[in-house]
Write a protein that holds these residues in place. Structure first.
Motif, PDB file in Angstrom:
ATOM      1  N   ILE A  20       0.574  -1.167  -0.116  1.00 47.93           N
ATOM      2  CA  ILE A  20      -0.232   0.004   0.058  1.00 47.93           C
ATOM      3  C   ILE A  20       0.834   1.136   0.001  1.00 47.93           C
ATOM      4  CG2 ILE A  20      -1.310   0.909   1.199  1.00 47.93           C
ATOM      5  CD1 ILE A  20      -3.323  -1.334   2.369  1.00 47.93           C
ATOM      6  N   LEU A  27       1.207   6.259  -7.109  1.00 50.26           N
ATOM      7  CA  LEU A  27       0.493   7.210  -7.323  1.00 50.26           C
ATOM      8  C   LEU A  27       0.811   8.801  -6.727  1.00 50.26           C
ATOM      9  CD1 LEU A  27      -2.643   4.806  -5.888  1.00 50.26           C
ATOM     10  CD2 LEU A  27      -2.358   5.458  -8.486  1.00 50.26           C
ATOM     11  N   ALA A  53     -13.032  11.567  -9.019  1.00 47.47           N
ATOM     12  CA  ALA A  53     -12.682  11.991  -7.735  1.00 47.47           C
ATOM     13  C   ALA A  53     -11.401  11.215  -7.632  1.00 47.47           C
ATOM     14  CB  ALA A  53     -13.925  11.155  -7.504  1.00 47.47           C
ATOM     15  N   GLY A  54     -10.673  11.763  -5.747  1.00 48.39           N
ATOM     16  CA  GLY A  54      -9.662  11.245  -5.418  1.00 48.39           C
ATOM     17  C   GLY A  54      -9.364  12.083  -4.662  1.00 48.39           C
ATOM     18  N   PRO A  55      -7.648  11.646  -3.915  1.00 50.83           N
ATOM     19  CA  PRO A  55      -7.842  12.752  -2.706  1.00 50.83           C
ATOM     20  C   PRO A  55      -7.444  14.311  -3.791  1.00 50.83           C
ATOM     21  CG  PRO A  55      -6.582  10.790  -2.385  1.00 50.83           C
ATOM     22  CD  PRO A  55      -7.732  10.839  -3.882  1.00 50.83           C
ATOM     23  N   ARG A  56      -7.282  15.787  -3.330  1.00 46.06           N
ATOM     24  CA  ARG A  56      -7.240  16.952  -3.565  1.00 46.06           C
ATOM     25  C   ARG A  56      -6.124  17.188  -4.013  1.00 46.06           C
ATOM     26  NH1 ARG A  56     -11.259  20.439  -0.447  1.00 46.06           N
ATOM     27  NH2 ARG A  56     -10.566  18.742   0.801  1.00 46.06           N
ATOM     28  N   GLU A  60      -3.668  15.268   1.116  1.00 46.05           N
ATOM     29  CA  GLU A  60      -4.546  15.136   1.309  1.00 46.05           C
ATOM     30  C   GLU A  60      -3.987  13.295   0.653  1.00 46.05           C
ATOM     31  OE1 GLU A  60      -9.070  16.518   0.487  1.00 46.05           O
ATOM     32  OE2 GLU A  60      -9.147  14.762  -0.540  1.00 46.05           O
ATOM     33  N   ALA A  63      -2.420  11.769   3.610  1.00 43.34           N
ATOM     34  CA  ALA A  63      -3.684  11.441   4.657  1.00 43.34           C
ATOM     35  C   ALA A  63      -4.220   9.841   4.353  1.00 43.34           C
ATOM     36  CB  ALA A  63      -3.717  12.845   4.932  1.00 43.34           C
ATOM     37  N   VAL A  64      -4.480   9.920   3.471  1.00 42.15           N
ATOM     38  CA  VAL A  64      -5.594   8.847   3.154  1.00 42.15           C
ATOM     39  C   VAL A  64      -4.487   7.365   2.865  1.00 42.15           C
ATOM     40  CG1 VAL A  64      -6.983   7.772   0.591  1.00 42.15           C
ATOM     41  CG2 VAL A  64      -6.834  10.282   1.965  1.00 42.15           C
ATOM     42  N   PHE A  65      -3.247   7.580   1.930  1.00 38.18           N
ATOM     43  CA  PHE A  65      -2.473   6.199   2.086  1.00 38.18           C
ATOM     44  C   PHE A  65      -1.923   5.784   3.527  1.00 38.18           C
ATOM     45  CE2 PHE A  65      -2.473   7.705  -2.528  1.00 38.18           C
ATOM     46  CZ  PHE A  65      -3.769   6.160  -2.251  1.00 38.18           C
ATOM     47  N   LEU A  68      -4.449   4.174   5.132  1.00 37.18           N
ATOM     48  CA  LEU A  68      -5.455   2.603   4.679  1.00 37.18           C
ATOM     49  C   LEU A  68      -3.735   1.664   5.527  1.00 37.18           C
ATOM     50  CD1 LEU A  68      -7.126   2.110   2.989  1.00 37.18           C
ATOM     51  CD2 LEU A  68      -5.371   1.807   0.902  1.00 37.18           C
ATOM     52  N   LEU A  71      -5.066   1.594   9.071  1.00 32.84           N
ATOM     53  CA  LEU A  71      -6.007   0.465   8.736  1.00 32.84           C
ATOM     54  C   LEU A  71      -6.295  -1.570   8.904  1.00 32.84           C
ATOM     55  CD1 LEU A  71      -9.756   0.431   8.655  1.00 32.84           C
ATOM     56  CD2 LEU A  71      -9.004  -0.108   6.694  1.00 32.84           C
ATOM     57  N   TRP A  72      -4.999  -1.635   7.867  1.00 33.23           N
ATOM     58  CA  TRP A  72      -4.766  -2.595   7.683  1.00 33.23           C
ATOM     59  C   TRP A  72      -4.119  -3.078   9.241  1.00 33.23           C
ATOM     60  CZ3 TRP A  72      -7.407  -6.388   5.490  1.00 33.23           C
ATOM     61  CH2 TRP A  72      -8.055  -6.027   4.050  1.00 33.23           C
ATOM     62  N   ILE A  75      -6.437  -3.648  11.534  1.00 28.78           N
ATOM     63  CA  ILE A  75      -7.509  -5.224  11.303  1.00 28.78           C
ATOM     64  C   ILE A  75      -6.794  -6.196  11.713  1.00 28.78           C
ATOM     65  CG2 ILE A  75      -8.639  -6.486   9.626  1.00 28.78           C
ATOM     66  CD1 ILE A  75      -9.630  -3.868   8.178  1.00 28.78           C
TER      67      ILE A  75
ATOM     68  N   ILE B  76     -17.279  16.381  -4.225  1.00 33.58           N
ATOM     69  CA  ILE B  76     -16.119  15.320  -4.542  1.00 33.58           C
ATOM     70  C   ILE B  76     -14.617  15.548  -4.773  1.00 33.58           C
ATOM     71  CG2 ILE B  76     -17.211  13.070  -5.498  1.00 33.58           C
ATOM     72  CD1 ILE B  76     -16.729  14.231  -7.979  1.00 33.58           C
ATOM     73  N   TYR B  81     -12.833  15.026   1.730  1.00 33.37           N
ATOM     74  CA  TYR B  81     -12.802  13.369   2.552  1.00 33.37           C
ATOM     75  C   TYR B  81     -14.381  13.586   1.922  1.00 33.37           C
ATOM     76  CZ  TYR B  81      -7.772  13.285   4.640  1.00 33.37           C
ATOM     77  OH  TYR B  81      -7.184  14.044   5.231  1.00 33.37           O
ATOM     78  N   TRP B  83     -15.268  13.419  -1.085  1.00 35.61           N
ATOM     79  CA  TRP B  83     -14.996  12.074  -2.698  1.00 35.61           C
ATOM     80  C   TRP B  83     -14.909  10.649  -1.914  1.00 35.61           C
ATOM     81  CZ3 TRP B  83     -10.326   8.831  -2.364  1.00 35.61           C
ATOM     82  CH2 TRP B  83      -9.856   9.002  -1.539  1.00 35.61           C
ATOM     83  N   PRO B 259     -12.111   5.373  -6.561  1.00 39.55           N
ATOM     84  CA  PRO B 259     -13.134   5.883  -6.289  1.00 39.55           C
ATOM     85  C   PRO B 259     -13.938   6.655  -7.687  1.00 39.55           C
ATOM     86  CG  PRO B 259     -10.759   7.397  -6.545  1.00 39.55           C
ATOM     87  CD  PRO B 259     -10.613   5.962  -7.181  1.00 39.55           C
ATOM     88  N   ARG B 260     -15.606   6.537  -6.913  1.00 39.72           N
ATOM     89  CA  ARG B 260     -16.394   6.699  -7.985  1.00 39.72           C
ATOM     90  C   ARG B 260     -16.667   8.493  -8.677  1.00 39.72           C
ATOM     91  NH1 ARG B 260     -20.245   4.040 -11.537  1.00 39.72           N
ATOM     92  NH2 ARG B 260     -22.067   4.503 -11.195  1.00 39.72           N
TER      93      ARG B 260
END
Lengths: 110, 354
Positions: A20, A27, A53-56, A60, A63-65, A68, A71-72, A75, B76, B81, B83, B259-260
């Protein structure tokens, strides 16, 4: 045998987390142009995904990755604890502990 | 207040111990098909995710002709967040529908609908249609080119039903064509009527599952031997939690990486573009409709196809009544019909995509 499986799950989780992070860096390196709306190629052909759509921004995205990855990791840790707990409750069930507990409570109330 | 007193305080008021005691004594049979039991609770997990993300989307969504598309675009591209929340909502819906199909087909093939679980099956079939209704109504809400075109096609299909068809189509559309009225109606259905129906039916379905208990495999029941079991609480629920966690992780990962997006704003005056396809769960029905010729025995091919599909749906609903002797030859034929249906749906869906 069970320990072997737990080790297997944890190691595969670590590999997944690494993938990831590597994926995110790949990415992150993509052109920001790819996030812009695409130009319509033909007026007759439908463009189903005009606004992607996606991180701007890079913040961001990171932060998202990172989220993620965490999160894993969470879990996998939770799965490990749940497995320990399952072992324990299976042992208690085999000992008919819950039956004894119920009988005790009924008698106690009386 | 000491911890023990707190426990007693809650126990006196809520009486939760009796519920836990019931769940602890509920038995979940252990056998090679136990895995299929997890699919039911997985649907419930996705439903909860749908409700939570749906609430968040409602904070920004505006169900009017002028603002529907703009509000999603804003969500989005501007809302932090936003999106991701929309993507989770979309993928969770997809996974929920997939699990509803898997759950129903596993029940069909294991013949878990047999006496006394006929009503559990029938309520499950209703839940399938409500879930598909959620998918269909939710698809229009972004109000983009694709959703408008798909809704035009989708709401046009009931017209082929004799007598009531045009009325159903107009009721759904709020007029002769898909307009802002349709958007308002679909929004109302999506956030108010369908949730009420699903909560009521889900409650009834879960009550039946608790009352009748978990079904054991058919072969096991024939041998009349008691299978080993887990207590539902906590032994089985803990095992299920592992499955939920993995599904949750997969859902978030898919939502991040795929993402959609959003199409161009819908244009009511534009003609329906060729090559429009519905969402994956309607593909096999869509392809079936295309297979029928223009006329059959003087009846319109479309009408014939719709009546054929309706007959199939009625047979599907009354399956436990039809399969009243699961051990006999009829039971075997019905099992093979289930396998055939799965293969047919897969082949038709792939064919439609090609």
């Amino acid at each position: 045998m069970r320990r072997f499986y737990i080790k297997k799950i944890i190691s595969s989780g670590v590999i997944l987390a690494v993938l990831i992070f590597c994926g995110s860096s790949f990415l992150l390196g993509t052109s920001p142009q790819s996030q812009l709306p695409k130009v319509k190629e033909s007026p007759e052909k439908i463009q189903p995904e005009e606004i992607s759509a996606g991180p701007r921004n890079i913040k961001e995205k990171t932060a998202v990755f990172v989220f993620l990855g965490w999160l894993w990791l969470s879990i996998l840790v939770l799965i490990y604890f749940l497995q320990q707990k399952i072992k324990e409750v299976d042992r208690l069930q085999a000992m008919k502990f819950f039956e004894a507990e119920r009988k005790f409570k009924v008698n106690h109330r009386r | 207040m000491p911890k023990q007193n707190w426990k007693e305080w809650w126990e006196e008021r809520l009486g939760l111990e009796s519920i836990f005691s019931f769940l602890r004594h509920k038995e979940v049979p252990r056998h090679k098909h136990t895995l299929w039991y997890y699919t039911g609770s997985a649907i419930l997990v996705f439903f909860v995710i749908q409700v939570l993300t749906g609430f968040l989307l409602l904070l920004y969504y505006k169900p009017t002709l002028d603002e529907a598309h703009q509000s999603i675009q804003r969500l989005i591209s501007e809302v932090p967040y936003g999106w991701l929340i929309r993507s989770i909502h979309h993928w969770s819906a997809t996974m929920m529908i997939a699990f509803v199909f898997i759950h129903l087909m596993s029940i069909w093939l294991l013949k878990s609908y047999r006496k006394p679980r006929e009503l559990t099956w029938m309520s499950g079939v209703f839940l399938l249609f409500i879930t598909l209704g959620f998918g269909f109504t939710g698809y229009l809400l972004p109000w983009d080119e694709l959703s408008l075109a798909a809704t035009k096609v989708g709401t046009d299909i009931p017209r082929a039903i004799p007598l009531v068809g045009p009325w159903i189509s107009e009721l759904l559309r709020g007029g002769a064509d898909v307009t802002g009225e349709t958007l308002t109606r679909f929004f109302g259905l999506h956030v108010s009527i369908l949730p009420m129906l699903i909560i009521f039916l889900l409650g009834f379905h879960l009550y039946l599952v608790q009352k009748q208990g978990m079904s054991v495999p058919f072969q096991g029941e024939l041998k009349k031997e008691k299978l080993p079991y887990h207590s539902f609480w906590p032994n089985f629920v803990l095992r299920e939690s592992i499955f939920w966690l993995i599904l949750f992780g997969i859902l978030i990962t898919i939502s991040v990486f795929f993402p959609r997006g959003l199409g161009n704003p819908a244009d009511l005056l534009a003609p329906t573009p060729p090559g429009i396809k519905p969402e994956w769960y309607f593909l096999f029905i869509f392809q079936t409709l295309k297979l029928f010729p223009a006329t059959i025995l003087g009846i319109s091919g479309e009408t014939f196809a719709i009546l054929f599909i309706l007959a199939g749906v009625i047979l599907f609903f009354f399956l436990p009544v039809i399969d009243n002797r699961p051990t006999g030859r009829k039971g075997q034929i019905i099992t093979w019909a289930g396998v055939t249906l799965i293969i047919y749906a897969l082949v038709m869906s792939i064919w439609s995509l090609l």
